[in-house]
Design an enzyme around this catalytic site. Structure first.
Site, PDB file in Angstrom:
ATOM      1  CE  LYS A  14      -3.433   2.352   2.928  1.00 49.70           C
ATOM      2  NZ  LYS A  14      -2.638   3.464   3.307  1.00 49.70           N
ATOM      3  CE  LYS A  19       5.058   0.426  -2.693  1.00 53.03           C
ATOM      4  NZ  LYS A  19       4.034   1.287  -1.797  1.00 53.03           N
ATOM      5  CE  LYS A  45       4.690   8.629  -3.863  1.00 53.68           C
ATOM      6  NZ  LYS A  45       4.231   7.332  -4.111  1.00 53.68           N
ATOM      7  CG  ASP A 131      -4.666  -2.066  -4.115  1.00 57.46           C
ATOM      8  OD1 ASP A 131      -4.332  -3.191  -4.387  1.00 57.46           O
ATOM      9  OD2 ASP A 131      -5.535  -1.748  -3.355  1.00 57.46           O
TER      10      ASP A 131
END
Lengths: 291, 444
Positions: A14, A19, A45, A131
């Protein structure tokens, strides 16, 4: 698909769960252990590899593709800490275009440019956004790209929900040659119940936790300096946590096809945990458990 | 369960919308999609309409988007394309239509349309990705856009016409005889003192569409015209009359009587007009009688076409000409509720004749149905040529796609259209008899 160079690992989870931090620290730890590593950020991003390269600017694959008809690997990559080759796929600005197709196009281009044949990595880490909302975001786990996927999750329900969605995608693609699940990385472990909650979720879904990463001040501080923990505080306990994760990924090749929970099952499971946490917080004692 | 469709004669929504725009004089389509969408429209639709093609064929303005427009959004490419089109192609109305890829990406078409308006471009848009439906839904989407957006363009409103009747439900090109059929229906309505608003074809420009709200009645010639009629009723309170099929021969008389009643016109005048038309058609029928019996016109037929055509032509062939309907195949995929109405309508025709009615757009299935029908005459599209030859049946092309004739203003509707149908079906039967005799003689 030509012969694969190195182990290709996709890391999902998520948005905002950590991450990129986790992936970058694993890359740094693998590099420190002497491996050739490529980290590919698959997120519009384009901030996956920031802490590997001291926050310097790096043109993304898609931005470069938009401006130039011919793209060279040198234009879109930077060498970061420990020689990790950093690449950002990039993508559209929020609300415009199709980020899913963007990931697809960027990965295709890197393959066309023979990145893996030329660089000969031991490890390629794909840091994939949020996701798995549509086909495009499942590209790294489809046939011929990553061999294994890891999911980063906290004990928050929405993070578990996203992990479960990834399990669904793996479940769909693995039988036709897609990536299998390497395991779950439990991140930001802080609440007393967090570890058992994630453990229980992995049990329910036929998966396992490969490492617990405690919530840490060291990580936040290192990030502010634009560095991984491995680089900034190499002797810290937190650095060892990431080194252990990297070692696991290196030494352990086990993978499974997870058994995701369906919608009602997941809700039921969440509710039982809601009840348990409430009881812990309010001190309910069952059947003379305290005696 | 999903099934494959072989050789469909129904193109996609984008093409349906393009067919609408290209049939309006002065309207210029601007496609926002990949290059193949416009090319496919030219190859799959325009090329199959000998003589009723819009001039120029392939050079339709198109944004021809590529991967970078998919990834980063293609709105700016559309902006540029619209500007260029306005510079290069003179038009009264620019009409943006979109394809699948740009709709998947979610390009902001209304915003680009608004930008165009801000620059005083006369521009409207419709979201017409192929996945929204086939050519019929494309017709509906484009017509809806015209109804809703034309009044907002600030164009000078044409003077109001009394007794105006809009004709809806005929899809240019999907009905190969659209131009002729509209002209004939217009002639009939004018015969009873009305003014028809044909909307498509010769001299039908943007101003015809501006007159839509002024109509006293909307005539709906196929199920596909119902949605636009409902929208016009909602917006302008215009009553509408649904026919389900083209009025061919005497059915045109019944149609004119219905219109007369709805609009409370002079019934005597209508009857006089119908009488003169009937007389002429009867004269033609009488002069055909000898050939009719000699060549044995009373044959079993299979008819394959859009619902409006199947209804109109089969009723005329059965009731007036005495042919025997063996198999009727409706190919335009009408919605479930309309199917019931069509079955009901055609049941009276079918009773006692052992006729079978099918709904299919699958070429393979249609071929099998026609083959098993054992029909002696096949009326269908170019796609049925092979199976007609297999059956040794007389063959007439009348539905899309049409390959063997030039169509300018030929019509199979109304009284004149009935006469044309008689000529062409008669010719097909005669030529078939002649060929059969020759083959027979040569084999001895």
């Amino acid at each position: 698909m030509s012969k694969k160079h190195g182990k290709h690992i996709a890391i999902y989870g998520k948005g905002g769960i950590g991450k990129s931090t986790t992936t970058s620290n694993i890359s740094a730890a693998l590099a420190e252990a002497g491996y050739r590593v490529i980290q590919i950020g698959c997120d519009p991003k384009s901030d996956s590899t920031t802490i590997l390269r001291g926050g310097n600017d790096l043109p993304t694959v898609l931005d470069t593709l938009r401006e130039k008809s011919k793209v060279k690997i040198e234009d879109v990559s930077a060498v970061g800490f420990g020689g990790v080759l950093c690449i950002e796929a990039g993508g559209p600005v929020p609300g415009v275009g199709c980020a899913g197709r963007g990931i697809n196009a960027a990965v295709e281009l890197l393959q066309e440019l023979r990145l893996f044949e030329e660089y000969k990595p031991d490890f390629v880490l794909y840091d994939v956004l949020g996701d798995v909302v549509c086909g495009g975001f499942a590209v790294p786990i489809r046939d011929g790209i990553a061999d294994r996927a890891f999911v980063v999750t906290s004990s928050d329900f929405m993070a578990i929900f996203a992990a479960n969605n990834l399990f669904k995608a793996i479940n769909k693609y693995a039988p036709s040659g897609g990536a299998r699940l390497g395991g779950v990385i439990a991140n930001s472990i802080q609440a007393p119940y967090a570890q058992s909650l994630i453990d229980d979720f992995t049990q329910q879904t036929g998966t396992s936790v490969v490492g617990y990463v405690p919530r840490s001040f060291t990580v936040s501080q290192s990030e502010l300096y634009g560095q991984t923990v491995i680089e900034a505080v190499p002797k810290s306990e937190q650095a060892d946590v990431y080194r252990n994760l990297a070692r696991f990924i290196d030494e352990n090749e086990d993978s499974v096809i997870p058994k995701p929970l369906n919608g009602p099952e997941l809700k039921r499971w969440a509710r039982t945990w809601g009840d348990r946490i409430f009881e812990v917080e309010s001190g309910v004692v069952h059947n003379m458990e305290s005696i | 369960m999903a099934h494959h469709i072989e050789g469909s004669r129904n193109s996609c929504a984008l093409h349906g919308a393009l067919q609408v725009i290209e049939a309006i004089e002065g309207a210029v389509p601007v496609i926002h999609s990949t290059a193949g969408c416009g090319a496919q429209h030219f190859l799959g639709v325009n090329r199959l309409n000998a003589g009723s093609d819009s001039f120029g064929g392939p050079p339709v303005a198109s944004s021809n988007i590529s991967e970078k427009h998919v990834v980063f959004g293609g709105s700016s490419r559309l902006r540029e394309q619209l500007k260029n089109t306005v510079k290069i192609v003179e038009g009264d109305l620019y009409f943006i239509v979109t394809g699948c890829s740009t709709e998947m990406v979610g390009d902001d078409i209304p915003a680009m349309n608004k930008e165009g308006r801000d620059q005083d471009f006369q521009v409207i848009y419709a979201n017409t990705p192929g996945f929204r439906g086939d050519v019929h839904q494309g017709y509906q989407l484009a017509v809806k856009a015209l109804i809703e957006q034309l009044p907002t363009l600030g164009k000078a409103v044409p003077p109001k016409v009394e007794g105006l009747v809009n004709i809806l439900g005929i899809i240019p090109h999907q009905d190969p005889f659209w131009a002729g059929n509209l002209e004939e229906l217009g002639r009939l309505l004018e015969g009873i003192g009305l003014k028809a608003n044909l909307l498509f074809g010769y001299d039908q420009g943007v101003s015809a569409w501006q007159k839509l709200p002024d109509a006293a009645l909307n005539v709906v010639l196929s199920v596909w015209g119902e949605a636009p009629a409902l929208l016009l009723e909602e917006r302008y309170n215009t009553p509408w009359l649904a026919l389900e099929g083209l009025p061919v021969g005497s059915a045109a008389g019944a149609f004119l009587r219905q219109v007369t009643e709805r609009l409370q016109l002079d019934a005597h005048r209508t009857e006089l007009f119908i009488e003169s038309e009937e007389k002429r058609l009867n004269r033609y029928l009488a002069s055909l009688a000898d050939t009719y019996y000699r060549a044995g016109f009373q044959r079993e037929f299979a008819l394959i076409g859009e619902s409006a055509q199947v209804v109109g032509v089969s009723e005329f062939l059965t009731r007036t000409l005495g042919l025997l309907p063996r198999t009727l195949i409706i190919t335009d995929n009408p919605p479930e509720e309309s199917r019931e109405a069509l079955i009901l309508r055609l049941t009276t025709l079918l009773e006692g004749a052992g006729t079978e009615l099918f709904f299919s757009e699958d070429h393979g299935e249609i071929t099998d149905l026609v083959r098993n029908s054992g029909a002696e005459v096949v009326l269908g599209s170019a796609l049925e040529e092979g199976v007609a030859a297999e059956l040794g049946a007389a063959f007439l092309q009348l539905s899309f796609p049409l390959s063997d004739r030039v169509v300018l203003n030929r019509s199979y509707a109304g009284y004149r259209g009935a006469a044309t149908l008689l000529e062409e079906l008669g010719s097909a039967i005669l030529s078939h008899s002649y060929q059969s005799r020759r083959i027979l003689q040569e084999s001895y």
